[in-house]
Write a protein that holds these residues in place. Sequence first.
Motif, short mmCIF file in Angstrom:
data_model
loop_
_atom_site.label_atom_id
_atom_site.label_comp_id
_atom_site.label_asym_id
_atom_site.label_seq_id
_atom_site.Cartn_x
_atom_site.Cartn_y
_atom_site.Cartn_z
N VAL A 1 0.71 -1.15 0.04
CA VAL A 1 -0.05 -0.22 0.23
C VAL A 1 0.97 1.41 0.02
O VAL A 1 1.70 1.28 0.84
N GLN B 1 1.42 4.10 1.02
CA GLN B 1 0.85 5.10 2.19
C GLN B 1 1.64 4.71 3.22
O GLN B 1 1.99 3.68 3.89
N HIS C 1 -2.56 22.68 -0.59
CA HIS C 1 -3.71 22.52 -1.35
C HIS C 1 -4.93 22.88 -0.26
O HIS C 1 -5.18 22.16 0.93
N LEU D 1 1.42 13.36 -1.64
CA LEU D 1 0.56 14.13 -1.10
C LEU D 1 0.38 14.20 0.73
O LEU D 1 0.31 12.78 1.16
N ASN E 1 -1.20 11.72 7.25
CA ASN E 1 -1.54 10.63 6.18
C ASN E 1 -0.65 10.99 4.75
O ASN E 1 -0.87 11.98 4.33
N VAL F 1 0.41 9.77 0.93
CA VAL F 1 0.24 8.75 -0.19
C VAL F 1 1.02 9.16 -1.15
O VAL F 1 1.43 10.43 -1.57
N PHE F 2 1.44 8.14 -1.67
CA PHE F 2 2.53 7.86 -2.74
C PHE F 2 2.05 7.31 -4.09
O PHE F 2 0.96 6.60 -3.98
N PHE F 3 2.64 7.72 -5.15
CA PHE F 3 2.25 6.95 -6.42
C PHE F 3 2.72 5.70 -6.50
O PHE F 3 2.02 4.79 -7.48
N GLY G 1 -8.37 -2.74 -1.09
CA GLY G 1 -7.53 -2.31 0.20
C GLY G 1 -6.29 -1.18 -0.27
O GLY G 1 -5.51 -0.70 0.94
N VAL G 2 -6.39 -0.85 -1.50
CA VAL G 2 -5.22 0.04 -1.92
C VAL G 2 -5.99 1.44 -2.25
O VAL G 2 -6.59 1.44 -3.46
N PRO G 3 -5.42 2.60 -1.66
CA PRO G 3 -6.32 3.74 -2.04
C PRO G 3 -5.69 4.47 -3.06
O PRO G 3 -5.10 5.56 -3.56
N GLN G 4 -5.84 3.71 -4.41
CA GLN G 4 -5.30 4.03 -5.68
C GLN G 4 -6.09 3.60 -6.88
O GLN G 4 -6.65 2.50 -6.76
N VAL H 1 -12.14 16.10 0.49
CA VAL H 1 -11.63 14.69 -0.16
C VAL H 1 -10.75 15.06 -1.33
O VAL H 1 -11.15 15.65 -2.32
N VAL H 2 -9.56 15.27 -0.97
CA VAL H 2 -8.22 15.65 -1.67
C VAL H 2 -7.65 14.49 -2.17
O VAL H 2 -7.39 13.64 -1.55
N TYR H 3 -7.30 14.60 -3.51
CA TYR H 3 -6.65 13.44 -4.06
C TYR H 3 -5.22 14.02 -5.02
O TYR H 3 -5.49 15.16 -5.37
N LEU H 4 -4.60 13.18 -5.58
CA LEU H 4 -3.47 13.58 -6.00
C LEU H 4 -3.17 12.54 -7.42
O LEU H 4 -3.46 11.53 -7.21
N ASN H 5 -3.02 13.30 -8.71
CA ASN H 5 -3.19 12.50 -9.88
C ASN H 5 -1.96 12.88 -10.77
O ASN H 5 -1.42 14.05 -10.55
N ASN I 1 -2.23 7.86 -12.94
CA ASN I 1 -2.22 7.27 -11.52
C ASN I 1 -2.72 8.20 -10.50
O ASN I 1 -2.14 9.36 -10.18
N VAL J 1 -3.94 8.65 -6.39
CA VAL J 1 -3.74 7.99 -4.97
C VAL J 1 -4.57 9.11 -4.05
O VAL J 1 -4.65 10.20 -4.36
N PHE J 2 -5.26 8.45 -3.33
CA PHE J 2 -6.30 9.01 -2.17
C PHE J 2 -5.78 8.84 -0.81
O PHE J 2 -4.90 8.02 -0.52
N PHE J 3 -6.27 9.59 0.00
CA PHE J 3 -6.10 9.27 1.46
C PHE J 3 -6.50 8.12 2.13
O PHE J 3 -5.90 7.57 3.19
N THR J 4 -7.99 7.56 1.72
CA THR J 4 -8.21 6.42 2.33
C THR J 4 -8.83 5.70 1.23
O THR J 4 -9.27 6.00 0.16
#
Lengths: 160, 160
Positions: free
Chosen positions: A12, A14, A81, A104, A121, A123-125, B11-14, B101-105, B121, B123-126
Amino acid sequence: MTETRVTAEPGVPQVVIVREFRAPRELLFRAYTEPDLVPRWLGPANLTLTVNQLDPRHGGRWRWTHYDTNGRGYAFHGLYHGTPTPERIVQTYEFDRQPGVVYLNTITFEERDGITTLTQNTVFFTVEDRDLYVRDGMERGIRASMEQLDALVTRMAEEA
Amino acid sequence: MTETRVTAEPGVPQVVIVREFRAPRELLFRAYTEPDLVPRWLGPANLTLTVNQLDPRHGGRWRWTHYDTNGRGYAFHGLYHGTPTPERIVQTYEFDRQPGVVYLNTITFEERDGITTLTQNTVFFTVEDRDLYVRDGMERGIRASMEQLDALVTRMAEEA
């Protein structure tokens, strides 16, 4: 003494860090967003931190550099952000020596009965980017930082 | 016809999306960064896109709104981390109707023998945030977008 819990699950991309502080979250927020306070706790004890830029608003830039005893610098930079609040800070991160490895990060502060729970928290690519982050001593640096942050906000709370 | 591959592991926030295009990556880059081109492919066919802001440089802001046939708008916004290049675009994302709900792309374009492989790609915090993203039809919207993008860049390549 409270403990810093670090979770980095296999497969994962993260890392989640949780720690409690005996201080109001307003002080933790100040420790993260005031350029004079950040160098007093961020980074391992053998490095000296210089805050080059810290503009805590949506789209604002931040940059800081850790210097070792030989004057060698390790600079990180990114963007906020959303405007940081005592509830939450969201930042992009990039280490100058690993350009292209962007991640992030969100830090939340939850206060109850005088105790603030900090959750970071990240998170990585890729899982490889995450492992690089952990391998490079980030986890160790974070544990040291959390103890220094605890000492700082405890002192600030006492002085208030 | 090339296929859009979407990977969202339990189970992977991606979410990872891969697709090939018979066009040079420069055209894909233009399709992502020119305000006149983005509305020609982004979003499902039943929504109309308005680009409110698109400033493709480090710290630059972007905002666009999808409108349904009743004029109801669905706005997204964020920042560019690093100046976008034909190799790579990194953006933060936030949906106005799901604030917080912020995410990185990141989108990478790899060109070989006239074929460009696009990899998105996210990725999310949850995992919950990721599932919300997939549930809200993002995956379907992305598949539709990729087909429209293919039609656009194929036409641009032929006209060039």
